[in-house]
Motif scaffolding. Sequence first.
Motif, PDB file in Angstrom:
ATOM      1  N   CYS A 428       0.846  -1.195   0.000  1.00 20.09           N
ATOM      2  CA  CYS A 428       0.000   0.000   0.000  1.00 20.09           C
ATOM      3  C   CYS A 428       0.880   1.243   0.000  1.00 20.09           C
ATOM      4  N   CYS A 431      -0.501   3.445   3.493  1.00 15.21           N
ATOM      5  CA  CYS A 431      -0.181   3.070   4.867  1.00 15.21           C
ATOM      6  C   CYS A 431       1.066   2.187   4.955  1.00 15.21           C
ATOM      7  N   CYS A 444      -6.368  -1.820  -0.294  1.00 11.17           N
ATOM      8  CA  CYS A 444      -5.565  -2.233   0.848  1.00 11.17           C
ATOM      9  C   CYS A 444      -6.462  -2.806   1.951  1.00 11.17           C
ATOM     10  N   CYS A 447      -6.059  -0.042   5.172  1.00 13.44           N
ATOM     11  CA  CYS A 447      -6.601   1.315   5.192  1.00 13.44           C
ATOM     12  C   CYS A 447      -7.628   1.552   4.082  1.00 13.44           C
ATOM     13  N   SER A 449      -7.108   1.913   0.965  1.00 13.29           N
ATOM     14  CA  SER A 449      -6.579   2.690  -0.160  1.00 13.29           C
ATOM     15  C   SER A 449      -6.539   1.829  -1.426  1.00 13.29           C
TER      16      SER A 449
HETATM   17 ZN    ZN Z   1      -3.030   0.788   3.228  1.00 15.41          ZN
END
Ligand code: ZN
Length: 898
Positions: A428, A431, A444, A447, A449
């Motif tokens: 990621c 994070c 991800c 998080c 993402s």
């Molecule tokens: Zn992440």
Amino acid sequence: MSDHQLPKAYDFKSTEKRIYAAWEAGGFFKPWNDPNKKGFDPSVKPFVISIPPPNVTGELHQGHALTTSVEDLMIRYHRMKGYPTLWVPGSDHAGIATQLQIEKMLVREGTSREALGREEFLRRTWEWKEKYGGIITQQIRRLGASCDWDRERFTLDEGLSKAVREAFVTLYEKGLIYRGPRLVNWSPGLRTAVSDLEVEYSEEEATLYSFKYMLADKSGEYIPVATIRPETILGDTAVAVHPEDERYKKYIGKKVVVPMLGREIPVIADDYVSREFGTGALKITPGHDPNDYAIAQRHNLPVISILDVAAAVNENGGPYAGLDRYDAREKLWADMKAAGLVIKTEPYTTTIPRSQRGGEIIEPMISTQWFVNVKPQARKALTAVKNGDIRIVPEHFDKVYYSWMENIDDWCISRQLWWGHRIPVWYCEDCGQQTCTREDPTKCAHCGSTSIEQDPDVLDTWFSSALWPFSTLGWPEVTPDLKYFYPTTIMETGYDILFFWVARMIMAGLEFMEDVPFRTVYLHGLIRDEHGQKMSKVKGNVVDPVELMDEWGTDALRFTLLVGSTPGKDMSLSMKKVEANRNFTNKIWNAGRFTLSAIGAVQAAPSKAEPEWTLADSWIWARLQNLVRDVERLFQTYQYGQAGQMIYDFFWSDFADWYVETAKQQLAAGGDRAYYTAQTLSRVLDISLRLLHPFMPFVTEELWGHVRKALQNSPLASIAKDWPIMLIVAPWPEPRKEQGWEAGAIADFTLIQDIVRSIRNLRAEQDVKPGKKLPATFAAGEKTDMLLEQKTVLAALASLDGAKLDIRESLTAKPEKSTALVVGPVEIYLSLAGVVDSVEERARLEKDLAETESQIARLETLLGSDFASKAPAAVVNKERDKLISYKETAEKIKAQMG
Ligand SMILES: [Zn+2]
């Protein structure tokens, strides 16, 4: 003239293809008890082998030919014994080997993998695989392999890729897979980590460079150090000496200066340093040497990497940064010389690690890679062999296996390649966490993402081949195949990959299936050339199995490989042996032709239902029963080579030479005698072909088909009434308990053979014309009745004049002008009047007497020694009987000499 006259010579070229197609069309390669079909019986035990998958880029070499022959022999034997047999075929995507091949092709096209990009490169590789990947499979078919081709697998196919993903994610979730910097074998040319298996070590001439490690205190004192890789000085982080070394003790704890870089590093003490070796002081380069790496761990030393992925010096190399490793070596040494730091250089023989693929020197290098912590699996795998869940043949490899499993290191599974199973981990960007899932993620897991990117590396090819015994059966799905055929029965492969592959399969099987992947590991040896040298392209002594098959036929090659091999031992392969076994194929064919003509000549059923067997009939049948028992015993202990040799000896000598010769006389008698002789010929040939089938499948199948057809259209049809349509599924000959009459029949016919051989030898020595029938007188003692019964056989085989063959119990006087022979209890007088002179005859008898007396002397010495009290009684008695028999022979020869 019968309808079943065979062509004069066996034409393997036209036969092999036709027979293979007929087997396949008949469905004989499939297990008769199939869990996917109606009528399946789960209680019947199957016999299962997964083929060691050859590299898809590969072409057949002798190792494949041996593996295929041994496995096919095992499969055919068990199929004939009635087991549902499954032999799963397939091939390996062979990461490095295949990628190299494609890269070379791209270079020829004036492009490169980098220019194409990952996606296009993979498309081109698949395209290439579809076009050329089948070559090795075709070659394995040519060897007669009876694999179930409908179950063929490829390590990169959809199912197996799913298995790899499942295995990786499972280990990852258990915390057994991790990523980190470690020292690995690095191939600078391929720019990837390579496995230990892909590194070859050879003794080579190198240079040993000795130089001064100057003390930092400016005292002018120095510690002499030597290395074969001076450029690694740039990465030194200590100099180590033995704690008790009087020469260097005083320097421990002080600092020395890295030549040309001026970095100060400590002098440390470590028991690992040998005082006797070299100067007794070691430079420590943890970034580029596995032993130094271990020392650095103990002493908490920094690890400095000085090479980049192409093995050029990196920014840590100060003024040498940017130079190739060998240019850096030269320049650094020259600078050190100018600075007065050089002591000397000298030639030095040492072990150099080279890449098995590219041939370049491998650099141990620190690199961030993926690893599996295999210690928990190794413990289970060790127990599985120790407690007998898995048996290794030959047994002495147990120890090698234990020592490897006890000292196993974490396994580096990532490779910086494109061709292979890509590591299912996404990083990621937001994070910094990793996501590892069974399905490709879109975001991800930590998080959410969507800025995630997959690890560019692929997995070591051995990661997928470790799963082979169960991934090929459908795992991770619990398929009917997986439930019925796992664990497989035998893993048969070369002893050289016991660790790299066999051990990993055992670990993977126990981890993912919670059961061993196979019950037995059978390890064969390596094939060397006729002088015992390892075959290599460099030496030019490689013998191509395909060429051998073209020239001598598949059966001849298979028989040579199978008879020459002993479990775990290397074998030498010579062209002469293959040629000799081609001759054996012809011998089988000719015996078949003779049998067919005997069948064709039988006009009617016998007049009497109760057969009257001749001594020769009983003898060949008894010998055959002995053979069946011996072969079974040898097969049970994996002594296939010895079993093959026994079948060969029986067929060539007992059957084709002796019985067929005798049968000619019996057939000439016509009537019932001819009928029963044809019956014996057919039965012995049938059982011999069944025993030979796992060794030489093609010629046996072809001939057996002709015999079957001929019998079914003859008055002998009852013999073949239960025979199946093809030999491949005919029942294996059942060994029966030895019967009382067998030993007597064998002893009597063996005496006849000995008499015939002696007379033939004498005729040869005395140059008697082959057609000349000699008169003879026998004093046969207790064997008189038997020999009188066999008078015609004797006369025919030894070219004696039947009308002047006088066999009686004893003689009052030696016949006039005759030459004498003594064979066991029988005295033979041949009338050679006018054929040989008496001086030569006397010389011959003297020679025989001398030989006999030397045997007597040898046995008397033996029986007068410790042997008589220490050896088993049966063995001693056997030697005593021999002595008595030699003494009798000597007396008889003396009597003949007058
Ligand atoms: Zn992440």
